[in-house]
Design an enzyme around this catalytic site. Structure first.
Site, PDB file in Angstrom:
ATOM      1  N   LYS A 222      57.541  53.479  79.361  1.00 52.73           N
ATOM      2  CA  LYS A 222      58.163  54.963  78.174  1.00 52.73           C
ATOM      3  C   LYS A 222      57.103  54.146  77.277  1.00 52.73           C
ATOM      4  O   LYS A 222      56.412  55.295  76.876  1.00 52.73           O
ATOM      5  CB  LYS A 222      58.777  55.507  77.792  1.00 52.73           C
TER       6      LYS A 222
ATOM      7  N   ASP B  13      61.123  61.114  76.786  1.00 48.34           N
ATOM      8  CA  ASP B  13      61.739  60.830  75.970  1.00 48.34           C
ATOM      9  C   ASP B  13      62.587  62.164  76.255  1.00 48.34           C
ATOM     10  O   ASP B  13      62.738  62.467  76.756  1.00 48.34           O
ATOM     11  CB  ASP B  13      61.295  60.435  74.315  1.00 48.34           C
TER      12      ASP B  13
END
Length: 224
Positions: A128, A146
């Protein structure tokens, strides 16, 4: 709970969603403060399980004294801790920031490697974080999933998978190529300010008529 929606979504609806989001957010960017690839990596690494606002408060002071790997390494872990103690998991994050700074100096000449494999090899930099960095710097049209992106993607029927990695894969399949470079920012900002978790602002949403979950969301937020 948002109902499970059919997938893949209608292509025209997806196109309309991103067209409208682009009109109200023509140039979306990360809300983390940074001045270089290095400060961006550090800021994103610090933002895990923390708000961008809290990270910016810490890094405004930190980057004034340590905005390069060499300066950060000179500061050391114990010297770094006071700057980031207001951020969750600060002890572990301090270890990672010092460790990644050392690796950048020893293996990459003090520069941030702008490729996914080398980025993800850095301590505290997972998929991420690497996606955020590569996307923000215009290296790769990445989508970092997210909590905001995960929630919004499901509500809009852009994805229905159960894990962030699988949602990312679904988004890459359904988001038109022209919108991919900024899709991450549009989804995260829409989730942060409009399609919020507890009280979604459906009446102020420019894509509410395109949202298959609106009927159920109205009970959570403001009807309309």
């Amino acid at each position: 709970m948002v109902p499970v929606l059919g997938w893949p979504p209608d292509e025209d609806r997806v196109e309309a969603i991103f067209d409208r989001l682009s009109r109200i957010m023509p140039d979306p960017k990360t809300e983390l403060n940074f001045t270089s690839p290095y400060t961006l990596v550090v800021a994103v690494a610090l933002s895990a399980q923390a708000t961008d606002v809290s990270v910016n408060k810490a890094t405004d002071r930190l980057f004034a004294v340590a905005d390069t790997p060499a300066k950060m390494l000179a500061l050391g872990e114990e010297g770094l801790v006071p700057y980031i103690a207001s951020i969750g998991l600060y002890r572990n994050k301090a270890k990672n920031v010092i460790a990644l700074s050392r690796i950048l100096l020893e293996r990459h000449g003090g520069e941030v490697p702008l490729n996914r494999a080398d980025l993800q090899a850095l301590p505290g930099v997972g998929r991420k974080t690497a996606s955020v960095v590569l996307n923000e710097l215009g290296v790769e049209a990445a989508i970092a999933v997210d909590t905001h992106v995960f929630r919004v993607s499901h509500r809009l029927g852009l994805a229905n998978a159960a894990t962030p990695d699988k949602v990312e894969a679904q988004l890459f399949r359904v988001v038109p190529e022209a919108w991919l470079p900024k899709a991450h920012h549009w989804l995260i900002l829409h989730g942060r300010y409009t399609c919020t978790a507890r009280k979604p602002k459906c009446s102020a949403c420019v894509i509410s008529d395109l949202c298959p979950s609106r009927a159920g969301l109205a009970a959570l937020g403001e009807a309309g």
